[in-house]
Design a protein around this motif. Sequence first.
Motif, PDB file in Angstrom:
ATOM      1  N   ILE A 153       1.134  -1.041   0.159  1.00 14.87           N
ATOM      2  CA  ILE A 153       0.201  -0.141  -0.352  1.00 14.87           C
ATOM      3  C   ILE A 153       0.607   0.830   0.318  1.00 14.87           C
ATOM      4  N   MET A 173      -3.201   2.942  -1.868  1.00 17.21           N
ATOM      5  CA  MET A 173      -2.307   2.730  -3.154  1.00 17.21           C
ATOM      6  C   MET A 173      -2.805   1.855  -3.332  1.00 17.21           C
ATOM      7  N   ILE A 188      -0.648  -1.487  -4.473  1.00 21.65           N
ATOM      8  CA  ILE A 188       0.162  -2.303  -5.606  1.00 21.65           C
ATOM      9  C   ILE A 188       0.457  -3.999  -5.474  1.00 21.65           C
ATOM     10  N   THR A 235      -0.791   2.426 -13.182  1.00 21.68           N
ATOM     11  CA  THR A 235      -1.560   3.875 -12.650  1.00 21.68           C
ATOM     12  C   THR A 235      -2.897   3.787 -12.517  1.00 21.68           C
ATOM     13  N   TYR A 236      -2.334   5.021 -10.627  1.00 18.81           N
ATOM     14  CA  TYR A 236      -2.906   5.325 -10.698  1.00 18.81           C
ATOM     15  C   TYR A 236      -3.246   7.219 -10.804  1.00 18.81           C
ATOM     16  N   LEU A 280      -4.019  10.995 -10.809  1.00 20.13           N
ATOM     17  CA  LEU A 280      -4.617  11.708  -9.468  1.00 20.13           C
ATOM     18  C   LEU A 280      -5.041  12.837  -8.938  1.00 20.13           C
ATOM     19  N   SER A 321      -1.647  11.947 -12.531  1.00 13.68           N
ATOM     20  CA  SER A 321      -1.537   9.921 -12.569  1.00 13.68           C
ATOM     21  C   SER A 321      -0.333   9.995 -11.743  1.00 13.68           C
TER      22      SER A 321
END
Length: 273
Positions: free
Chosen positions: A97, A101, A103, A127-128, A130, A140
């Motif tokens: 984490i 997020m 992983i 990819t997250y 933002l 991102s």
Amino acid sequence: MKTSITFSLVFLLFFCLIGSNLAQVTITQSTFPRPAGFIDSLVVPVQTSDVLPTEGIGQVWDYSYWVSDYNLVYTQIDATLDPVFTEALNEESNDLIFAGMLITSNRYEAVDSNGWYIYGRHIDSVTYPLGSISGGANDSLYFLDHNDIYSGRVDNIPFPLTSQTQRSQSRQETIPFKVTIAAFGLNKTPGFRRRIVDRELEVVGSGTLMMPTSGGSPSAPFDVLLVKINRTLTDSFFLAGSPAPPTLLAALGLTQGSVFQDSAYNFYVPNYG
């Protein structure tokens, strides 16, 4: 600084007692038979608190009254032929984490004549967006596909493990990323989180341990070593080769130089890996 105390007991529902001498309990590579692939089953008890184990020689630790709540199962995969983690014995799913997020990650273990230790981990790319944090539609945080063979070494169990055993060890872990935030002038700018894991281990007791069996009755007593572990995790964040700016970290809910500490007691029995 965050501090928490945790109490860890490994419930051995099936175990083999091979004659041991209470005063001479010693665990080496040859008496730590950990296979390359197996199912690791743990029982989590209903109890959420209990008296911490008394330290010293000749103790009797009786947790046979604990009641099972639920089981946790971990699949250990044979990693002896892994082309990257060439010294690994096992791997298991062990996600990370980062700023809330997830992983996806696999952790690799190894065993040699000096101990059983965490060798490294593989991190999957993800990819997250933002935008909800930064306001930029295209902002991102991209985590790279990464093989992290740890610098330094921390033994879960050093060999030989016996009375008076002490270790103070450290390792470094890295999570690389690229960040795009238009408001900060960042466009796929490389960065990484560096975590320093400092761990102190000491054998603080020996004696006999009793636990509930799968049927709920008390187990026979068996000879164990009691190990106390104090751990400190220190996180640092870097961007484009320099410490990440506080404003960026604050936006992600991160703090430069943040420290987490915990402690645990573990019991270990010879001939059970």
